[in-house]
Enzyme design. Sequence first.
Site, PDB file in Angstrom:
ATOM      1  N   ILE A  72       0.934  -1.248   0.073  1.00  0.00           N
ATOM      2  CA  ILE A  72      -0.040   0.162  -0.169  1.00  0.00           C
ATOM      3  C   ILE A  72       0.927   1.384   0.034  1.00  0.00           C
ATOM      4  CG2 ILE A  72      -0.296  -0.132   2.521  1.00  0.00           C
ATOM      5  CD1 ILE A  72      -3.138   1.137   2.237  1.00  0.00           C
ATOM      6  N   VAL A  74       1.133   5.781  -0.915  1.00  0.00           N
ATOM      7  CA  VAL A  74       0.602   7.025  -1.048  1.00  0.00           C
ATOM      8  C   VAL A  74       1.722   7.915  -1.674  1.00  0.00           C
ATOM      9  CG1 VAL A  74      -0.565   9.178  -0.250  1.00  0.00           C
ATOM     10  CG2 VAL A  74      -1.279   6.805   0.483  1.00  0.00           C
ATOM     11  N   GLY A  82      -5.368  11.516   4.569  1.00  0.00           N
ATOM     12  CA  GLY A  82      -6.202  10.433   4.712  1.00  0.00           C
ATOM     13  C   GLY A  82      -6.259   9.504   3.790  1.00  0.00           C
ATOM     14  N   GLY A  84      -4.047   7.383   2.876  1.00  0.00           N
ATOM     15  CA  GLY A  84      -3.891   5.788   3.239  1.00  0.00           C
ATOM     16  C   GLY A  84      -4.892   5.172   3.940  1.00  0.00           C
ATOM     17  N   GLU A 106       1.804  -7.442   6.980  1.00  0.00           N
ATOM     18  CA  GLU A 106       3.277  -7.290   7.857  1.00  0.00           C
ATOM     19  C   GLU A 106       3.624  -5.819   7.593  1.00  0.00           C
ATOM     20  OE1 GLU A 106       5.982  -9.646   5.719  1.00  0.00           O
ATOM     21  OE2 GLU A 106       5.131 -11.455   6.469  1.00  0.00           O
ATOM     22  N   ASN A 111       7.912   1.399  11.455  1.00  0.00           N
ATOM     23  CA  ASN A 111       6.825   2.345  10.574  1.00  0.00           C
ATOM     24  C   ASN A 111       5.692   2.583  11.607  1.00  0.00           C
ATOM     25  OD1 ASN A 111       5.124   3.599   8.876  1.00  0.00           O
ATOM     26  ND2 ASN A 111       5.497   2.215   7.199  1.00  0.00           N
ATOM     27  N   TYR A 118      -3.270   1.012  10.767  1.00  0.00           N
ATOM     28  CA  TYR A 118      -3.721  -0.445  11.036  1.00  0.00           C
ATOM     29  C   TYR A 118      -4.263  -0.623  12.243  1.00  0.00           C
ATOM     30  CZ  TYR A 118      -0.456  -1.001   6.874  1.00  0.00           C
ATOM     31  OH  TYR A 118       0.227  -0.880   5.633  1.00  0.00           O
TER      32      TYR A 118
END
Length: 151
Positions: A72, A74, A82, A84, A106, A111, A118
Site C-alpha cells: 500500500i 501513497v 487521509g 492511506g 506485515e 513504521n 492499521y
Amino acid sequence: MTNSFSFTPIIADDLNQLMPIETSCHSHPWSKKTFASCISGRYFGEKLSHEQSIIGFYIGDFVVDEATLMDICVEPNEQGKGFGNKLLQHFIEHAKEKGAIKIWLEVRAKNISAQMLYMNAGFIEISRRTGYYPSSKGFGYEDAIVMSLKL
C-alpha cells in the site's frame, strides 16, 4: 475529499505510473517484474486517482478465505491527508467482497504511522518476524510486525 477521487483496478499499463510511487515509498521497493507478477491471478489491486493523477494504490492477495495486504503506497506529497486510510478501507471492503474472513499484513517495526493506521482500522499484532526486513539505513535488519483483522 470530494467525489472527484476514484478507484480503478490496476492493470499492466499502469506500471510505469505506479513504479515511481512504489520506489519513493519503500527503502527496498518491489522490482517492476515483481510488481507485474502481482497484477493478476489471485492478486487484486486498485489505484486511487484524482483528475488523471494517481495518488496511491494497494495490492492484495486472496487465497481461500483470507486476504493479505501485500503493498500500500501513497504518493509522498499526498501523505498525511487521509489517503492511506481511504486506500486501506477500500482494500478491506474489496477483500470482504471476495469472501475474506480474515486479513493479514506485515509492517516494519519502525513504521509507527503505518502501525497506527492499521490499529485504528482494527488490526491487532499477532507476532513478530525478527530481522525480517533489510534495514532502511542500508545495514542490519528490522523486525516485521504481523497483524491481522478478523472480518
